[in-house]
Write a protein that holds these residues in place. Sequence first.
Motif: not given
Length: 566
Positions: A466-493
């Motif tokens: 249950a914690a994963e669904v909130f934190t890990f998926i939220g992290q995936l979306e947050f780091f992709y969304d808030q990353a600059p366009d040309a750094m999305r892989s880096m921020c996902s990493a």
Amino acid sequence: MEKREDNYTQDGTTDLHGNPALKRNTGRWRACPYILANECCERLAYYGMSTNLVNYMKEYLNQGNTGAANNVTNWSGTCYITPLLGAFVADAYFGRYKTIASFMMVYIIGLTLLTMTSSVKGLKPTCHDGVCHPTSAQSAVVFVALYLIALGTGGIKPCVSSFGADQFDESDESESKSKSSFFNWFYFSINIGALIASSVLVWIQTNVGWGWGFGIPAVVMAVAVVSFFVGTPLYRHQKPGGSPLTRIAQVLVASFRKYGVRVPADKSQLYEVSDKESAIEGSRKLEHTDDLKFFDKAAVETHNDQIKDQPSPWSLCTVTQVEELKSVVRLLPIWASGIIFSTVYGQMSTMFVLQGDTLDPHMGPHFSIPAASLSIFDTISVIVWVPIYDRLIVPMARKFTGQERGFTQLTRMGIGLVISMFAMLAAGVLELVRLRIIARDNLYDTKDYLPMSIFWQVPQYFIVGAAEVFTFIGQLEFFYDQAPDAMRSMCSALSLTTVALGNYLSSLLVTIVTNMTTKNGNLGWIPDNLNRGHLDYFYWLLAILSFINFLVYLLIAKWYTYKKTT
């Protein structure tokens, strides 16, 4: 002209041939099944060989509890560090598609070699009376195979989720909504693979043999490769923007070179190219933000800059380039707050398994479940919670918060941090009960299972899910969304490295706890014979650290500034 532009994506993505991507022919959900199937198979292969790896270390490499647990967490941690390499290659040079394709080949080589170490004579350790005696060379080959897998997964992990999200155009309102759902179903596909791995493959490893147990993941990984390539004509591609590390270094150098320069009050006077697109390939322009003002000095045009036809990028940077650095700096505190959560998550493959090894695994007279297979309940928890979250919780929360996503990404992650505390409390309470049964029946040195069902561990696995669904998926979306366009892989990493550091922190905590609690001849909290230990103390320690981490997270989230695109 406007109608023609509506036919193409507006986020800089291209088709296979490098032309602007046509909306009707590329991307969206039609491209996602191939990406999701690839991720499902890759995760099945990964968890199929890693879920029970601690027992493989103990049985085949003849290692103790502490050594096996630390080797697994160190390797697992490396699997979440190598994505930084894969992400850099993707963002700077190859693009996500070519990076995924290249690193999948390394992955298959590692899995094939690992299979050979458990099935080919000479590479397979010799065993007598249930005790194996591996040579140094045989152990070395196992670790070479494992770290080839770590390298292979490093090129896939940070790119697949971002590549899938690239299939949805943020400038299109309907596609933007789908992008948020994509991350939920992406994580769902991960756990479908993990479900099969932690049930079927762990059973095969325990009851049939490690040769089949590692061979099947190798075959499944080949299926992942085929699935990925089949979808090639449908994919949208984000152009690599050049080295993000170089651009960051340029802003830092330019800022310090202009240490004494005053930033104008009118921020429109800061340097930016006049073109519609930014100076960074495949990236939209970013609006100026008011925090981290020191870096704005890099975008101030001095007299020396103005007299040059082409100012050096090491002395003058665009606003977008400065905002790239600001975006990354703002992400770092959020990133750091995920390390403790990942430490809690990492207990499922180490301490939960060792705890479960002492409990009765039988389901009726003819079937027993291996302790490592209990992670299936974490997976089931995720599979249950993802559709509940996406179809029920989000629409309900939307009515109260007015947020399109139901919760802000920061709120979603914070809820997961709170839930993770209860996972450690549940594990600690179970350990207390287990130790009381041992004391009551004087079972300290028994070699048999305790008279307590292993299924009492289910709640702690379910809570972690249950914690994963909130934190890990939220992290995936947050780091992709808030990353600059040309750094999305880096921020996902970057978001994935929290798992690595969580594993490393777990190893460090185990080492510190072992050293401190074994002084003066004491057995310590985590001895090889857990019946004489105090694993509950270790769980209480993690619960306390999680609570402190949550309090710090509240302060970080309160002051976070979201990026703004033009």
